[in-house]
Design an enzyme around this catalytic site. Structure first.
Site: not given
Length: 485
Positions: A250, A129, A208, A270, A268, A126-127, A64, A192, A212
């Site tokens: 988030y 990017k 973050r 969790c 979120h 994918n985290h 992604n 992120y 999570h």
């Protein structure tokens, strides 16, 4: 950050000739993906040569490769649009497009991601990017590579760990993307990334601080990103006592008015393994929409009504002081936020029905806004649509809101403009910017300081490798010579 409609229309007129040429070329491209153009050159070779163009500028993205949350992924400055995406081995890649010469440069690899070289886990994490910034001296910065950091990095003091390491790369020369070096000046416990440069040159990096179950933090630089202060928590993760879960968040951070930053976020829940709805354990269950301000001059945080907030904000304080919209049973996926010309916040939030999947189910983009007294909205941008949509928006007057949204239509991936002159209560579809058969689109946030020709990055996903990346503007993609790829 994003130019208003008056500036965009002015630039659009100046670029009318080029856009007309692009439109002519793309008539064939939309059918074949490639167009051939004859050109006469003053060289010793043949006078008539054929140049083939494609709509995309890169075809080596993986997984992604783009997302709205990691932003900005692209910046327009001094007539050049700088773009970034996730390439082979999940490494960050950077390219540029010169709007005057119509020339592409790159993509060049800007760093080495540990996520693409880890043992175990999914094929693509994918985290990590890339997120981009250009400092006041012209150096290009890329933040990348983390999904919370790894236990080999030590103990995370503000949460837990997962994979990778948050990294910071900078170009070796101003405005030059050909050579890069890593700066070891941010914590590895991050994911992120979102970065904002203030008017005085100060840089705020938000992320973050871990996996999570971690706080959201920022690090500040006052020397063009050469050093950063220690992380400061602004959203608190903590164990719940009423259910088997942990509070998590988030967030999306953007430029506000003057010295202010604006933060929109969703909650979120969790869940522990085996807990939660139908014992599904850890899912992507998120709910509700929140908003707050950060005055970087005074270091004061406040809600939309100006009431001060103590850091880090907990779930209880968020519910009491910063709640913009309850989503009830709908699951959410956070979007972007921007201010209108009255200084009132508008928020994009994606929400949909839980259909029992790990991710709940498809989520549709909705618009929420503050009218100066209360929060309003929550209607779908695409009325009646129940599939997946994502988008970002510009807002000038509260009654003039314009979204660029991707969604599925008749089996095709579509990216089109949606406009509202009803205070965000209803939207109508305008022009289609990009449409591809048997694919899905992943998109970036709107490009910072965007040129009319270059508003957003789009990834065309038919598989998880060799993904095409497009730079799209008001009327379609910016072409690139196939021989120049």
């Amino acid at each position: 950050m994003i130019r208003n409609d008056t500036m965009l229309k002015g630039q659009f007129v100046l670029k009318k000739t080029q856009i007309a040429l692009s439109a002519a070329l793309m008539g064939s491209v939309l059918l074949t993906g490639c167009v051939t153009q004859k050109s006469n050159t003053e060289s010793n070779g043949p006078k008539d040569t054929q140049v083939s163009y494609v709509e995309y500028f890169a075809d080596n993205a993986v997984g992604n490769p783009l997302a709205i949350v990691q932003h900005p992924a692209a910046i327009h400055k001094n007539g050049i649009t700088y773009v970034s995406y996730q390439g082979p081995k999940e490494d960050p890649f950077v390219a540029t497009y010169n709007h005057s010469t119509k020339e592409w440069s790159g993509p060049f690899k800007a760093g080495t991601s540990e996520l693409g070289r880890r043992d175990g886990g999914k094929k693509f994490d994918n985290h990590g990017k890339p997120t981009m910034l250009i400092d006041d001296e012209g150096y290009v910065h890329i933040f990348y590579g983390g999904h919370g950091g790894h236990s080999s990095n030590g103990k995370n003091p503000l949460g837990n760990t997962h994979f990778g390491a948050n990294k910071h790369a900078v170009s070796k020369k101003p405005y030059d993307i050909t050579q890069w070096e890593d700066l070891d000046n941010i914590t590895p416990f991050g994911t992120y990334n979102q970065v904002v440069k203030m008017d005085n040159g100060d840089i705020y990096l938000f992320f973050r601080h871990g996996a999570h179950r971690s706080d959201w933090v920022y690090q500040k630089s006052v020397d063009n990103g050469r050093t950063f202060s220690s992380p400061v928590s602004f959203l608190k993760h903590k164990r719940r006592t009423d259910i088997e879960a942990v509070d998590s968040w988030y967030a999306w951070v953007g430029k506000g008015e003057g010295d202010n930053l604006i933060v929109s976020y969703d909650y979120h829940v969790c869940w522990d393994g085996g807990a939660g709805i139908n014992g599904r354990g850890h899912t992507t269950e998120r709910h509700d929409v929140y908003f707050m301000n950060f005055n970087t001059k005074t270091n004061q945080w406040s809600n939309v009504e100006g009431e001060s907030l103590a850091l880090p904000v907990t779930k209880e304080v968020a519910d009491d002081k910063t709640l913009a919209m309850k989503t009830g049973a709908l699951w959410t996926f956070n979007g972007t936020s921007h201010l209108d010309n009255e200084g009132h916040p508008h928020i994009a939030i994606n929400a949909g029905v839980d259909r029992g999947a790990k991710t709940g189910g498809p989520k549709q983009t909705r618009h929420v806004w503050w009218d100066g007294k209360k929060w309003l909205g929550g209607n779908n941008i695409i009325e009646g649509y129940q599939g997946v949509s994502r988008g970002d928006f510009r807002v000038t007057d509260p009654s003039d809101i314009r979204y660029l949204v991707t969604y599925e239509k008749e089996g095709d991936a579509v990216l089109s403009w949606w406009d509202s002159d009803e205070d965000g209560n209803a939207f109508s579809e305008g022009s289609t910017v990009l449409r591809k058969n048997n694919a899905t689109f992943a998109i970036s946030a709107l490009i910072e300081n965007a040129h009319p020709e270059a508003q957003m990055l789009v990834a065309e996903k038919e598989s998880d490798e060799n993904i095409k990346i497009y730079l799209v503007g008001e009327d379609g993609p910016v072409p690139r010579a196939l021989s120049n790829l």
